[in-house]
Design a protein around this motif. Structure first.
Motif, short mmCIF file in Angstrom:
data_model
loop_
_atom_site.label_atom_id
_atom_site.label_comp_id
_atom_site.label_asym_id
_atom_site.label_seq_id
_atom_site.Cartn_x
_atom_site.Cartn_y
_atom_site.Cartn_z
N ARG A 30 24.48 15.31 -10.36
CA ARG A 30 25.74 15.70 -9.73
C ARG A 30 25.43 16.53 -8.49
O ARG A 30 24.63 17.47 -8.55
CB ARG A 30 26.62 16.50 -10.69
CG ARG A 30 27.93 16.99 -10.05
CD ARG A 30 28.69 17.95 -10.94
NE ARG A 30 29.83 18.52 -10.22
CZ ARG A 30 31.09 18.13 -10.38
NH1 ARG A 30 31.38 17.15 -11.22
NH2 ARG A 30 32.07 18.71 -9.70
N ILE A 31 26.06 16.18 -7.38
CA ILE A 31 25.88 16.89 -6.12
C ILE A 31 27.24 17.39 -5.65
O ILE A 31 28.20 16.61 -5.57
CB ILE A 31 25.23 15.99 -5.05
CG1 ILE A 31 23.80 15.62 -5.47
CG2 ILE A 31 25.22 16.69 -3.70
CD1 ILE A 31 23.13 14.64 -4.53
N ASP A 32 27.33 18.68 -5.35
CA ASP A 32 28.57 19.28 -4.85
C ASP A 32 28.31 19.87 -3.46
O ASP A 32 27.35 20.62 -3.26
CB ASP A 32 29.04 20.40 -5.78
CG ASP A 32 29.54 19.87 -7.12
OD1 ASP A 32 30.72 19.51 -7.20
OD2 ASP A 32 28.72 19.80 -8.07
N ILE A 33 29.19 19.53 -2.52
CA ILE A 33 29.08 20.07 -1.16
C ILE A 33 30.43 20.66 -0.77
O ILE A 33 31.45 19.97 -0.83
CB ILE A 33 28.67 19.00 -0.14
CG1 ILE A 33 27.43 18.25 -0.61
CG2 ILE A 33 28.42 19.64 1.22
CD1 ILE A 33 27.04 17.12 0.30
N THR A 34 30.42 21.92 -0.39
CA THR A 34 31.64 22.56 0.08
C THR A 34 31.36 23.27 1.40
O THR A 34 30.23 23.69 1.67
CB THR A 34 32.16 23.60 -0.94
OG1 THR A 34 31.17 24.64 -1.10
CG2 THR A 34 32.43 22.96 -2.29
N THR A 35 32.38 23.39 2.21
CA THR A 35 32.29 24.17 3.45
C THR A 35 33.49 25.09 3.52
O THR A 35 34.58 24.78 3.01
CB THR A 35 32.28 23.26 4.69
OG1 THR A 35 33.48 22.49 4.73
CG2 THR A 35 31.08 22.35 4.70
N ARG A 36 33.30 26.23 4.15
CA ARG A 36 34.40 27.18 4.32
C ARG A 36 34.14 28.03 5.56
O ARG A 36 33.01 28.14 6.04
CB ARG A 36 34.53 28.08 3.09
CG ARG A 36 33.31 28.94 2.79
CD ARG A 36 33.60 29.95 1.71
NE ARG A 36 32.44 30.79 1.43
CZ ARG A 36 31.64 30.65 0.38
NH1 ARG A 36 31.87 29.68 -0.49
NH2 ARG A 36 30.63 31.47 0.20
N LEU A 37 35.21 28.60 6.05
CA LEU A 37 35.12 29.48 7.22
C LEU A 37 35.12 30.92 6.75
O LEU A 37 36.05 31.36 6.05
CB LEU A 37 36.31 29.23 8.15
CG LEU A 37 36.26 29.91 9.53
CD1 LEU A 37 35.10 29.37 10.36
CD2 LEU A 37 37.57 29.72 10.27
N ASN A 38 34.07 31.65 7.08
CA ASN A 38 33.95 33.04 6.65
C ASN A 38 34.86 33.96 7.46
O ASN A 38 35.41 33.57 8.50
CB ASN A 38 32.49 33.52 6.78
CG ASN A 38 31.56 32.74 5.88
OD1 ASN A 38 31.98 32.16 4.88
ND2 ASN A 38 30.28 32.72 6.22
N GLU A 39 34.97 35.20 7.01
CA GLU A 39 35.81 36.17 7.71
C GLU A 39 35.29 36.47 9.11
O GLU A 39 36.06 36.83 10.00
CB GLU A 39 35.89 37.47 6.89
CG GLU A 39 36.60 37.31 5.56
CD GLU A 39 36.64 38.61 4.78
OE1 GLU A 39 36.04 39.60 5.25
OE2 GLU A 39 37.27 38.63 3.70
N ASP A 40 33.98 36.34 9.30
CA ASP A 40 33.40 36.61 10.61
C ASP A 40 33.43 35.39 11.54
O ASP A 40 32.86 35.40 12.62
CB ASP A 40 31.95 37.11 10.48
CG ASP A 40 31.08 36.13 9.71
OD1 ASP A 40 31.58 35.05 9.33
OD2 ASP A 40 29.89 36.44 9.49
N GLY A 41 34.11 34.32 11.09
CA GLY A 41 34.25 33.14 11.94
C GLY A 41 33.12 32.15 11.86
O GLY A 41 33.11 31.15 12.59
N LYS A 42 32.18 32.37 10.96
CA LYS A 42 31.05 31.45 10.81
C LYS A 42 31.33 30.45 9.68
O LYS A 42 31.99 30.77 8.70
CB LYS A 42 29.77 32.22 10.51
CG LYS A 42 29.31 33.12 11.64
CD LYS A 42 28.04 33.88 11.28
CE LYS A 42 27.61 34.79 12.42
NZ LYS A 42 26.39 35.57 12.07
N VAL A 43 30.80 29.24 9.86
CA VAL A 43 30.97 28.19 8.86
C VAL A 43 29.81 28.23 7.87
O VAL A 43 28.65 28.29 8.27
CB VAL A 43 31.03 26.79 9.53
CG1 VAL A 43 31.16 25.70 8.46
CG2 VAL A 43 32.20 26.72 10.49
N THR A 44 30.14 28.22 6.59
CA THR A 44 29.11 28.18 5.54
C THR A 44 29.21 26.86 4.78
O THR A 44 30.31 26.43 4.42
CB THR A 44 29.29 29.34 4.55
OG1 THR A 44 29.05 30.58 5.22
CG2 THR A 44 28.31 29.23 3.39
#
Length: 257
Positions: free
Chosen positions: A175-189
């Motif tokens: 199983r492979i999970d990939i998520t992305t989100r925008l941090n509070e400092d404006g950087k993408v994780t």
């Protein structure tokens, strides 16, 4: 009247000037020699990798069109060994080309790249392996785009996918999970995780992203994929970290600048 102390001080200053001047000349010569050797080495590696790719691609193509079913068991074994060697060499040349491109690409085209579209392209590349292993893939791209070189992002996802498939557990479906989100400092994780065999970080944490590092002897690999991945990320001002436990999988956290 010139005092002896003044003469001594003048002589000392002159000796210091001569020494300093000599050191600077030796430094400049060393820089020139290293620059020349580095250029020669890069040129040799570039010519070697590119001159090998065409005939190697032809060999792999010939293996693919070979009528495998008409061969006896002995010749099938030979062809399988030949195929494995060809693919290993192809992987080595690809890694070499990637490392050269990182060092030579001084100005890369940074654009808002769609992570979803790049990942779809990567999945198409690994289509056979995904179906063969029965991989379950879950994505949650809360942040769809990231300002990053397209070629680097594709390479990073290719290496992470390849790493997960190589080190999957034989006792459960991958199983492979990939998520992305925008941090509070404006950087993408981007968080890339799997449920594979994992890595013992107590033993190997400091060598995870090293060159030619391998942590499981039963899997074939060149040991440069994670090195290339980290180099590409850090060269663009980003960061990558890893969390892992044996038999529980790996999680890579990539923070883009």
């Amino acid at each position: 009247m010139i005092k002896n102390s003044d003469i001594s001080a003048l002589a000392a200053n002159f000796r210091e000037y001569i020494t300093q001047n000599k050191i600077e000349e030796e430094r400049d010569q060393l820089i020139e020699d290293l620059t020349s050797r580095n250029q020669d080495l890069n040129q040799f590696a570039y010519i070697t990798s590119h001159n090998l790719r065409a005939p190697l691609s032809n060999l792999i193509g010939l293996i693919d069109i070979l009528d495998y079913d008409v061969l006896d068991e002995y010749n099938k074994t030979i062809v399988d060994m030949f195929r494995d060697s060809a693919f290993k060499l192809n992987e080595t040349i690809y890694d070499l080309t990637q490392m050269l491109s990182i060092k030579s690409d001084k100005k890369l085209n940074i654009e808002n790249v769609s992570i979803g579209s790049i990942f779809k392209k990567v999945c198409n590349y690994f289509n056979k392996q995904i179906h063969k292993l029965g991989i379950y893939i879950h994505t949650d791209f809360q942040c769809e785009t990231v300002p990053f070189p397209k070629s680097y992002l594709e390479s990073i996802l290719m290496n992470l996918m390849s790493n997960s498939m190589k080190y999957h557990s034989a006792s459960r479906p991958l199983r492979i999970d990939i998520t992305t989100r925008l941090n509070e400092d404006g950087k993408v994780t981007m968080i890339f995780s799997d449920n594979g065999i994992g890595i013992d970080l107590n033993k190997h944490k400091d060598r995870i992203f090293g060159l030619n590092q391998r942590f499981h002897s039963h899997v074939n690999g060149s040991g440069v994929g994670l090195f290339i991945t980290k180099t590409q990320i850090t060269s663009m001002g980003g960061k990558i970290a890893v969390e892992s436990e044996l038999d529980k999988g790996c999680t890579f956290i990539v923070t883009f600048k």
